[in-house]
Design an enzyme around this catalytic site. Structure first.
Site, short mmCIF file in Angstrom:
data_model
loop_
_atom_site.label_atom_id
_atom_site.label_comp_id
_atom_site.label_asym_id
_atom_site.label_seq_id
_atom_site.Cartn_x
_atom_site.Cartn_y
_atom_site.Cartn_z
N ILE A 137 37.46 33.11 40.79
CA ILE A 137 36.68 33.63 39.65
C ILE A 137 37.63 33.95 38.49
O ILE A 137 37.21 34.07 37.36
CB ILE A 137 35.86 34.89 40.02
CG1 ILE A 137 36.76 36.07 40.37
CG2 ILE A 137 34.84 34.60 41.09
CD1 ILE A 137 36.06 37.42 40.25
N ASP A 138 38.93 34.10 38.79
CA ASP A 138 39.90 34.51 37.76
C ASP A 138 40.22 33.37 36.77
O ASP A 138 40.74 33.64 35.69
CB ASP A 138 41.21 34.97 38.40
CG ASP A 138 41.00 36.08 39.41
OD1 ASP A 138 40.01 36.81 39.27
OD2 ASP A 138 41.81 36.21 40.35
O1 F6P Z 1 41.31 36.74 42.89
C1 F6P Z 1 39.97 37.14 42.91
C2 F6P Z 1 39.86 38.64 42.89
O2 F6P Z 1 38.49 38.96 42.84
C3 F6P Z 1 40.63 39.33 41.77
O3 F6P Z 1 39.97 39.24 40.53
C4 F6P Z 1 40.74 40.72 42.33
O4 F6P Z 1 41.87 41.40 41.81
C5 F6P Z 1 40.94 40.48 43.80
O5 F6P Z 1 40.39 39.20 44.07
C6 F6P Z 1 40.25 41.50 44.68
O6 F6P Z 1 40.57 41.23 45.99
P1 F6P Z 1 39.79 41.87 47.22
O7 F6P Z 1 38.54 41.09 47.43
O8 F6P Z 1 40.73 41.72 48.35
O9 F6P Z 1 39.49 43.30 46.90
#
Ligand code: F6P
Length: 378
Positions: free
Chosen positions: A140-141
């Site tokens: 999504i980033d």
């Molecule tokens: O890389 C996708 C992402 O949603 C980032 O935007 C966010 O920092 C991270 O993953 C969150 O990770 P988790 O799902 O482990 O909390």
């Protein structure tokens, strides 16, 4: 019958199921069988976690969020956290076991759907173990350099924009400053796209370390123009000038990246302390990863999946499918994992934001320098 295996690793993104659908359909059309490895590489470590995917099983999944085969961001077979008999976690390299099972199953290719972390692991398998791998970019980033877009991004931006639309009325009713923290790690794509579309007054992104004086100046300026409320969008990886990025913690054992978060609350507290304005903050968090993929993401994911199978047929391994313009292309995985894509500070989005009066928290001096570089159209 030829057999391929597909895995989804890292944080999930809307559109993963559409990739699985496409891979299964395009493979069966060629007379190949498809297996799904549950939770990243788990299915290749323990064959009970492998699931045969048939066209019937994936019939209705294109529009659904998440991934039917599960995902993880702490399952790197080259450094796997495993509990020993004394209950302590030890890190082990189990990549040989993965390779043994891959060969035992007679797979001709592994389609690894993932972000930079998962694609790095896939490339390592190709380079060090000779696994025939094809990468499909997902996040999504939208921070993968080698592809113009990743699926999941459009859905995340739509979710964030919808949230901003809703916040306008409540912020206005209470004459409040609403600070919204959005995801994106070290890239500000979600923040800048949703912030511009959702009518934000201030957008703070990692690419432009911000100055709180400028943020407060913008709020004062709003007031002078009879606007007593404001919407502030803050990317989770943004930071104030002369300050470190704020982290929530290390996260679970085995994950390679720290958990970001907390900058929205910090900004809200600073605004309240410096201006005395009624301020609230909220974190959109995993809402941005959930739900049905938009039509755009669905189509992109379906195109990526079909292209991945095409590459498997051509034996173009150790490559990642990518979007260039409107064309499906492929890039060597080694190239694809080299760098993270950032919002260009002299690009069109930043320029548009400035021109329509959105504050990016930059000091006058910073803005003057950037305005000189006018050529990027991103
Ligand atoms: O890389 C996708 C992402 O949603 C980032 O935007 C966010 O920092 C991270 O993953 C969150 O990770 P988790 O799902 O482990 O909390």
């Amino acid at each position: 019958m030829k057999k391929i295996v597909i895995s989804t690793g890292g944080g999930d993104a809307p559109g993963l199921n559409a990739v699985i659908y496409s891979v299964v359909r395009a493979s069966y059309a060629r007379g190949w069988e498809v297996y799904g490895s549950r939770s990243g590489y788990l299915g290749l470590l323990d064959l009970d976690e492998l699931v045969r995917l048939t066209p019937e099983m994936v019939a209705d999944i294109t529009s659904t969020g998440g991934t039917i085969i599960g995902s993880t961001n702490k399952g790197n077979p080259f450094a796997m956290p495993i509990e020993n008999l004394a209950g302590k976690i030890e890190i082990h390299d189990v990549s040989d076991r993965v390779m043994k099972n891959f060969k035992r199953m007679g797979f001709i290719c592994h389609i690894a759907v993932g972000g930079d972390g998962s694609l790095e692991i896939a490339h390592r398998f190709a380079e060090e173990k000779g696994m025939p791998v094809i990468g499909v970019p997902k996040t999504i980033d939208n921070d993968l350099e080698a592809t113009q877009l990743t699926f999941g991004f459009d859905t995340a931006v739509s979710t964030a924009t919808e949230a901003l639309d809703k916040l306008h009325s409540t912020a206005k009713s209470h004459d409040r400053v609403m600070v919204v923290e959005v995801m994106g790690r070290d890239s500000g794509w979600i923040a800048i796209n949703s912030g511009i579309s959702g009518g934000a007054d201030i957008i703070l992104i990692p690419e432009i370390p911000f100055d709180m004086d400028e943020v407060c100046k913008k709020l004062d300026d709003n007031e002078l123009h009879d606007k007593d409320y404001a919407i502030v969008v803050v990317a989770e990886g943004a930071r104030a000038k002369d300050q470190e990025i704020i982290h929530k913690g290390e996260g679970e054992i085995g994950r390679s990246e720290k958990l970001l978060g907390g900058i929205g609350e910090w900004v809200a507290n600073e605004i309240s302390r410096r201006t005395g304005k009624d301020t609230r903050s909220l974190v959109l968090g995993h809402l941005q990863r959930g739900g049905s993929p938009t039509t755009f993401d669905r189509l992109l994911a379906l195109r990526f999946g079909a292209m991945a199978v095409r590459l498997a047929e051509e034996k173009k391994f150790d490559h990642m499918v990518a979007l260039t313009g409107d064309t499906m292309t492929s890039v060597p995985l080694a190239e694809a994992i080299k760098g993270r894509k950032k919002v260009p500070v002299s690009g069109n989005r930043v320029k548009t934001a400035r021109e329509i009066g959105i504050c990016l928290g930059e000091s006058g001096e910073m803005e003057a320098q950037e305005l000189e570089m006018r050529n990027c159209a991103c």
